[in-house]
Design an enzyme around this catalytic site. Structure first.
Site, PDB file in Angstrom:
ATOM      1  N   ASP A  26      44.003  32.912  11.064  1.00  0.00           N
ATOM      2  CA  ASP A  26      44.954  33.030   9.975  1.00  0.00           C
ATOM      3  C   ASP A  26      45.891  34.192  10.300  1.00  0.00           C
ATOM      4  OD1 ASP A  26      46.007  32.439   7.359  1.00  0.00           O
ATOM      5  OD2 ASP A  26      45.011  34.260   6.655  1.00  0.00           O
ATOM      6  N   ASP A  28      48.526  36.001   7.672  1.00  0.00           N
ATOM      7  CA  ASP A  28      48.631  36.984   6.597  1.00  0.00           C
ATOM      8  C   ASP A  28      47.252  37.525   6.234  1.00  0.00           C
ATOM      9  OD1 ASP A  28      51.474  36.849   6.019  1.00  0.00           O
ATOM     10  OD2 ASP A  28      51.094  34.832   5.271  1.00  0.00           O
TER      11      ASP A  28
END
Length: 342
Positions: A26, A28
């Site tokens: 991922d 963010d």
């Protein structure tokens, strides 16, 4: 076939970068926040890549194109090509393309990432409900997305046009704190229309399908900061996961996690890719990791011993998840977490 209920984080005798061929990272809250690299991310990823691990970046943020994301990562010191980036915009574009005719018009409520992904699938982005769209797609559009765009989506959806959403994350990390995410915007249209969108992003299967198709991963490790997207997505895909504590998830949320939100491994940050993981063991006194022993009391979790705070957290996870079984632990872990500084 149902999965066994996880009752403790697993150990690993190998560095995770050697035990798995591909890290599905991922962005963010894991690699960066507010556009700036998270501490230890750049160096950790460089070491993992030099050791042969394939790094792929999987994001529910549909605003930016893969080219833009790759350029940003490269600027941060993480050399990345566009093919190494998989977005929820790509996943939702594939989902739409499977249900509408080739070349169909799609009303876009979001940013350039959605438009590029739709064109990649041979679809035609349009801006108005009056452009006779065959579908409506909604994705994160950044802080400049106006209220009128939500109204445009509502007009089309109310007419019966199929509605799709890249993802439904209610929040997104930023350099100034936690901001509303695409899920908050989706709620606006849902309230206005009473309709429900088809959703592509994590934790749902279309995103996992898109990721595997584009990376060819054989032994993937999902790396994320969110229990309800990254970790649940790994659970739904039947693959292992590493939760890092650099984003939105805190210790209390981790201890209360139901089975679908329980990661395989837990670590502070991306340095966890470069090491093995300590084993949590059970004995008559409770669950042990490092110098800590955790137990589940009548109304709260107890922690004894001393050592690395993360070992204490791993032991507490075992006590909490075992006590909760297939549910969510309701025991108070506040005192134990405060002792660990978590």
């Amino acid at each position: 076939m149902s999965q066994a209920v996880r009752t403790r984080p697993e150990g690993s005798g190998q560095p995770l970068s050697e035990a798995y061929d591909t890290a599905l990272l991922d962005l963010d809250g894991v690699v960066y926040a507010g556009g700036n690299a998270i501490v230890h991310a750049v160096d950790s990823l460089a070491v993992a890549r030099s050791g042969g691990m394939h790094l792929a970046y999987v994001t529910n943020n549909a605003l930016r194109t893969p080219d833009t994301v790759a350029g940003h990562l490269t600027e941060l010191g993480i050399p990345t090509g566009a093919d190494d980036v998989i977005t929820s915009a790509q996943a939702v574009a594939r989902l739409i393309s499977e249900q509408v005719p080739a070349g169909a018009r799609v009303l876009v409520i979001g940013g350039e990432g959605l438009r590029v992904a739709l064109r990649e699938r041979g679809l035609t982005p349009v801006e108005s409900a009056d452009d006779d769209p065959a579908a409506v797609v909604q994705g994160f559009g950044g802080p400049d997305l106006t209220w009128g765009r939500f109204a445009e989506a509502s007009y089309a959806v109310a007419r019966g046009v199929p509605w799709f959403a890249s993802n439904t994350d209610l929040t997104i990390p930023s350099g100034r704190g936690i901001a509303p995410g695409n899920g908050a915007a989706v709620e606006v249209v849902r309230i206005a229309t009473g309709a429900e969108p088809q959703v592509a992003g994590k934790p749902l299967p279309p995103m996992h399908k898109e990721t595997i198709l584009r990376t060819g991963a054989k032994r993937p490790l999902v790396v994320g900061d969110r229990l309800d997207t990254d970790i649940e997505g790994a659970f739904n895909g039947g693959v292992d996961s590493l939760l890092v504590l650099t984003g939105v998830t805190d210790g209390a949320q981790l201890l209360a996690a139901p089975p679908r939100h329980r990661p395989t491994f837990v670590d502070a940050d991306l340095r966890g890719l470069l090491t093995g993981q300590p084993e949590v063991t059970a004995d008559g006194a409770g669950f042990c990791c490092g110098g800590f022993t955790a137990t589940a009391g009548a109304d709260r979790l107890e922690l004894e011993g001393d050592g690395e705070p993360l070992d204490g957290l791993r032991a507490l996870c075992a006590a909490a998840w075992t006590a909760a079984g297939e549910g969510s632990c309701e025991l108070d872990g506040g005192k134990a977490l405060a002792r660990l500084g978590l």
